[in-house]
Scaffold this motif. Structure first.
Motif, PDB file in Angstrom:
ATOM      1  N   THR A 278       0.464  -0.962   0.145  1.00 45.58           N
ATOM      2  CA  THR A 278       0.412  -0.275   0.155  1.00 45.58           C
ATOM      3  C   THR A 278       0.693   1.249  -0.145  1.00 45.58           C
ATOM      4  OG1 THR A 278      -2.247  -0.751   1.263  1.00 45.58           O
ATOM      5  CG2 THR A 278      -1.840   1.675   0.864  1.00 45.58           C
ATOM      6  N   GLN A 279       1.994   1.186   0.878  1.00 43.25           N
ATOM      7  CA  GLN A 279       2.958   2.243   0.565  1.00 43.25           C
ATOM      8  C   GLN A 279       3.650   2.609   0.205  1.00 43.25           C
ATOM      9  OE1 GLN A 279       2.237   4.794   3.232  1.00 43.25           O
ATOM     10  NE2 GLN A 279       0.975   3.072   4.195  1.00 43.25           N
ATOM     11  N   LEU A 280       4.116   1.587  -0.819  1.00 42.71           N
ATOM     12  CA  LEU A 280       4.768   1.799  -2.263  1.00 42.71           C
ATOM     13  C   LEU A 280       3.910   2.187  -3.449  1.00 42.71           C
ATOM     14  CD1 LEU A 280       7.862   1.694  -3.514  1.00 42.71           C
ATOM     15  CD2 LEU A 280       6.579  -1.291  -3.719  1.00 42.71           C
ATOM     16  N   LEU A 281       2.601   1.954  -3.203  1.00 50.88           N
ATOM     17  CA  LEU A 281       1.877   2.307  -4.322  1.00 50.88           C
ATOM     18  C   LEU A 281       1.419   3.917  -4.687  1.00 50.88           C
ATOM     19  CD1 LEU A 281       0.257   1.868  -6.834  1.00 50.88           C
ATOM     20  CD2 LEU A 281      -1.679   0.698  -5.350  1.00 50.88           C
ATOM     21  N   LEU A 282       0.947   4.211  -2.633  1.00 49.98           N
ATOM     22  CA  LEU A 282       0.934   5.744  -2.436  1.00 49.98           C
ATOM     23  C   LEU A 282       2.156   6.155  -3.192  1.00 49.98           C
ATOM     24  CD1 LEU A 282      -0.945   5.249   0.396  1.00 49.98           C
ATOM     25  CD2 LEU A 282      -1.608   5.927  -1.232  1.00 49.98           C
ATOM     26  N   ASP A 283       3.889   5.880  -2.952  1.00 49.53           N
ATOM     27  CA  ASP A 283       4.594   6.684  -3.027  1.00 49.53           C
ATOM     28  C   ASP A 283       4.363   6.786  -4.453  1.00 49.53           C
ATOM     29  OD1 ASP A 283       5.748   7.051  -0.598  1.00 49.53           O
ATOM     30  OD2 ASP A 283       6.749   5.254  -0.442  1.00 49.53           O
ATOM     31  N   VAL A 284       4.373   5.350  -5.239  1.00 46.42           N
ATOM     32  CA  VAL A 284       4.507   5.866  -6.800  1.00 46.42           C
ATOM     33  C   VAL A 284       3.271   6.966  -7.334  1.00 46.42           C
ATOM     34  CG1 VAL A 284       3.473   4.233  -9.111  1.00 46.42           C
ATOM     35  CG2 VAL A 284       5.550   3.270  -7.120  1.00 46.42           C
ATOM     36  N   MET A 285       1.962   6.721  -7.550  1.00 49.59           N
ATOM     37  CA  MET A 285       0.927   7.375  -7.432  1.00 49.59           C
ATOM     38  C   MET A 285       1.446   8.727  -6.963  1.00 49.59           C
ATOM     39  SD  MET A 285      -2.128   4.993  -5.601  1.00 49.59           S
ATOM     40  CE  MET A 285      -3.321   6.072  -6.186  1.00 49.59           C
ATOM     41  N   HIS A 286       1.609   9.369  -6.155  1.00 47.68           N
ATOM     42  CA  HIS A 286       2.463  11.057  -5.670  1.00 47.68           C
ATOM     43  C   HIS A 286       3.628  11.075  -6.411  1.00 47.68           C
ATOM     44  CE1 HIS A 286       3.862  14.602  -3.329  1.00 47.68           C
ATOM     45  NE2 HIS A 286       4.783  14.012  -3.584  1.00 47.68           N
ATOM     46  N   THR A 287       4.911  10.159  -6.874  1.00 40.33           N
ATOM     47  CA  THR A 287       6.088  10.735  -8.174  1.00 40.33           C
ATOM     48  C   THR A 287       5.436  10.726  -8.768  1.00 40.33           C
ATOM     49  OG1 THR A 287       7.320   9.310  -6.489  1.00 40.33           O
ATOM     50  CG2 THR A 287       7.624   9.477  -8.624  1.00 40.33           C
ATOM     51  N   ALA A 288       4.003  10.132  -9.774  1.00 45.94           N
ATOM     52  CA  ALA A 288       4.077  10.136 -10.449  1.00 45.94           C
ATOM     53  C   ALA A 288       2.595  11.697 -10.576  1.00 45.94           C
ATOM     54  CB  ALA A 288       3.131   8.344 -11.076  1.00 45.94           C
ATOM     55  N   ASP A 289       2.281  11.971 -10.141  1.00 46.51           N
ATOM     56  CA  ASP A 289       1.562  12.882  -9.813  1.00 46.51           C
ATOM     57  C   ASP A 289       0.516  13.097  -9.220  1.00 46.51           C
ATOM     58  OD1 ASP A 289       1.384  15.920  -9.344  1.00 46.51           O
ATOM     59  OD2 ASP A 289       1.161  16.626 -11.632  1.00 46.51           O
ATOM     60  N   TYR A 290      -0.753  11.755 -10.230  1.00 48.73           N
ATOM     61  CA  TYR A 290      -1.342  11.004 -10.306  1.00 48.73           C
ATOM     62  C   TYR A 290      -2.495  11.493  -8.830  1.00 48.73           C
ATOM     63  CZ  TYR A 290      -5.427   7.733 -10.482  1.00 48.73           C
ATOM     64  OH  TYR A 290      -6.399   7.542 -10.215  1.00 48.73           O
ATOM     65  N   THR A 291      -1.582  11.835  -7.627  1.00 45.38           N
ATOM     66  CA  THR A 291      -2.668  11.785  -6.526  1.00 45.38           C
ATOM     67  C   THR A 291      -2.813  13.600  -6.457  1.00 45.38           C
ATOM     68  OG1 THR A 291      -0.398  10.542  -5.020  1.00 45.38           O
ATOM     69  CG2 THR A 291      -2.150  12.093  -3.733  1.00 45.38           C
ATOM     70  N   ARG A 292      -2.031  14.253  -7.149  1.00 47.17           N
ATOM     71  CA  ARG A 292      -2.788  15.763  -6.943  1.00 47.17           C
ATOM     72  C   ARG A 292      -3.309  15.738  -8.177  1.00 47.17           C
ATOM     73  NH1 ARG A 292      -2.259  20.069 -10.885  1.00 47.17           N
ATOM     74  NH2 ARG A 292      -0.298  18.139 -11.899  1.00 47.17           N
TER      75      ARG A 292
ATOM     76  N   LEU B 273       6.665  -2.414  -8.541  1.00 50.26           N
ATOM     77  CA  LEU B 273       6.039  -0.666  -8.346  1.00 50.26           C
ATOM     78  C   LEU B 273       7.641  -0.438  -8.042  1.00 50.26           C
ATOM     79  CD1 LEU B 273       3.185  -1.371  -6.302  1.00 50.26           C
ATOM     80  CD2 LEU B 273       3.575  -0.033  -8.840  1.00 50.26           C
ATOM     81  N   ARG B 274       9.491  -0.403  -6.961  1.00 51.29           N
ATOM     82  CA  ARG B 274      10.365  -0.124  -6.756  1.00 51.29           C
ATOM     83  C   ARG B 274      10.741   0.336  -7.990  1.00 51.29           C
ATOM     84  NH1 ARG B 274      10.873  -5.175  -2.544  1.00 51.29           N
ATOM     85  NH2 ARG B 274      10.470  -3.975  -0.827  1.00 51.29           N
ATOM     86  N   GLN B 275      10.689  -0.848  -9.210  1.00 53.07           N
ATOM     87  CA  GLN B 275      11.231  -0.332 -10.398  1.00 53.07           C
ATOM     88  C   GLN B 275      10.540   1.168 -11.004  1.00 53.07           C
ATOM     89  OE1 GLN B 275      13.766  -2.023 -11.652  1.00 53.07           O
ATOM     90  NE2 GLN B 275      14.390  -0.882 -13.543  1.00 53.07           N
ATOM     91  N   ILE B 276       8.437   1.214 -11.026  1.00 54.47           N
ATOM     92  CA  ILE B 276       8.548   2.199 -11.553  1.00 54.47           C
ATOM     93  C   ILE B 276       8.641   3.846 -10.832  1.00 54.47           C
ATOM     94  CG2 ILE B 276       6.046   3.212 -12.094  1.00 54.47           C
ATOM     95  CD1 ILE B 276       5.389   0.260 -12.325  1.00 54.47           C
ATOM     96  N   LEU B 277       9.396   3.753  -9.862  1.00 55.07           N
ATOM     97  CA  LEU B 277       9.620   4.340  -8.386  1.00 55.07           C
ATOM     98  C   LEU B 277      11.120   4.753  -8.610  1.00 55.07           C
ATOM     99  CD1 LEU B 277       8.564   6.555  -6.135  1.00 55.07           C
ATOM    100  CD2 LEU B 277       9.562   4.875  -4.682  1.00 55.07           C
TER     101      LEU B 277
END
Length: 288
Positions: free
Chosen positions: A232-246, A278-282
């Protein structure tokens, strides 16, 4: 589940089969589904003997692979009454065709319950009324000490060319057919003899059969709550980095993402795989 004892009560009767390969294919189907009593009704011994020879070859035809044991035990009869003399339920298969049979015909699926009930009926004790006598209004008791007829089902298949004749069907207490697709231009619908036997036997054993090859068991450790929380936390990090969260805050809340991860990793191995992805994407996102 159909037991070995119940399967031993089924007799497959091929009436007028003339192609040795079709006989071999029927025997192979019987072997595959755990049945062994094959009877051939034919005035001519040649097809039966040729089928036995084919099945006994070191490299038999594909249609007869694995059929040797069934063909070794198979018997030939010169008449249908002789072949079914010890059977208590006679079921005939028919493609119907253009004939007006004036009898109830069940689909294979509809007939299965009656066939299975007969195969799985308890054996009659000596001196007790048999299945046939129980169905009569005034059953005649079997003389004490005389073996009563035991439940045995005969499943009849006709020749490749004509199927079962009306006279042959008159010996049957149950008629069944395999539903087939009927194109507009179709003249006469029927299945290959070996295929018909295989389909009928599969229907009888589709709930399982004793002695069947077991399915491989997959023993995997389930995902733990810790696995899912890390995911969950890793997916949240990826979403934030990809600007999806904003851009889509309503779809990026932590409770919603946590629910999504319940479906992503049901086992520990799956969870670890997703975390690796997800780590590789991040990592790639942070490089740029």
């Amino acid at each position: 589940m159909l037991s070995a004892a119940a399967r031993a009560r089924l007799t497959v009767v091929l009436v007028g089969a003339r192609n040795p390969s079709n006989i071999g294919a029927a025997a192979r189907a019987m072997q595959d589904f755990g049945f062994s009593d094959l009877r051939i009704v034919n005035d001519y011994a040649a097809p039966f003997e040729a089928a036995q020879l084919e099945a006994a070859q070191t490299e038999p035809p594909k249609s007869a692979v694995g059929a040797a044991s069934v063909m070794q035990q198979a018997r030939r009869f010169s008449s249908l009454p002789e072949a079914i003399a010890d059977c208590t339920l006679i079921a005939g298969t028919t493609a119907i065709g253009d004939r007006d049979l004036q009898r109830t015909i069940l689909t294979l699926q509809q007939s299965t319950s009656e066939l299975l009930a007969h195969l799985q009926a308890p054996a009659t004790k000596p001196g007790a009324p048999g299945l046939d006598s129980e169905m009569r209004a005034d059953p005649a008791p079997t003389p004490t000490g005389t073996p009563a007829p035991q439940p045995r089902v005969a499943l009849l298949f006709g020749s490749e060319k004509t199927g079962l004749t009306n006279d042959q069907l008159s010996h049957c207490s149950l008629l069944l057919t395999i539903p087939l697709f009927a194109p507009e231009a179709a003249r006469h619908l029927s299945m290959n003899l070996g295929q018909s036997v295989a389909v009928c036997l599969y229907e009888l054993t589709r709930e399982g059969l004793e002695g069947a090859k077991p399915l491989p068991a997959l023993h995997e450790a389930p995902a733990t709550a810790e696995d899912r929380e890390r995911l969950t936390q890793l997916l949240l990090d990826v979403m934030h980095t990809a600007d999806y969260t904003r851009r889509f805050p309503a779809n990026a809340t932590e409770p919603l993402v946590r629910q999504l991860t319940q479906q992503l990793g049901t086992t520990h191995r799956e969870s670890m795989t997703w975390m690796g992805i997800l780590r590789q994407i991040l990592w790639n996102s942070q490089k740029h």
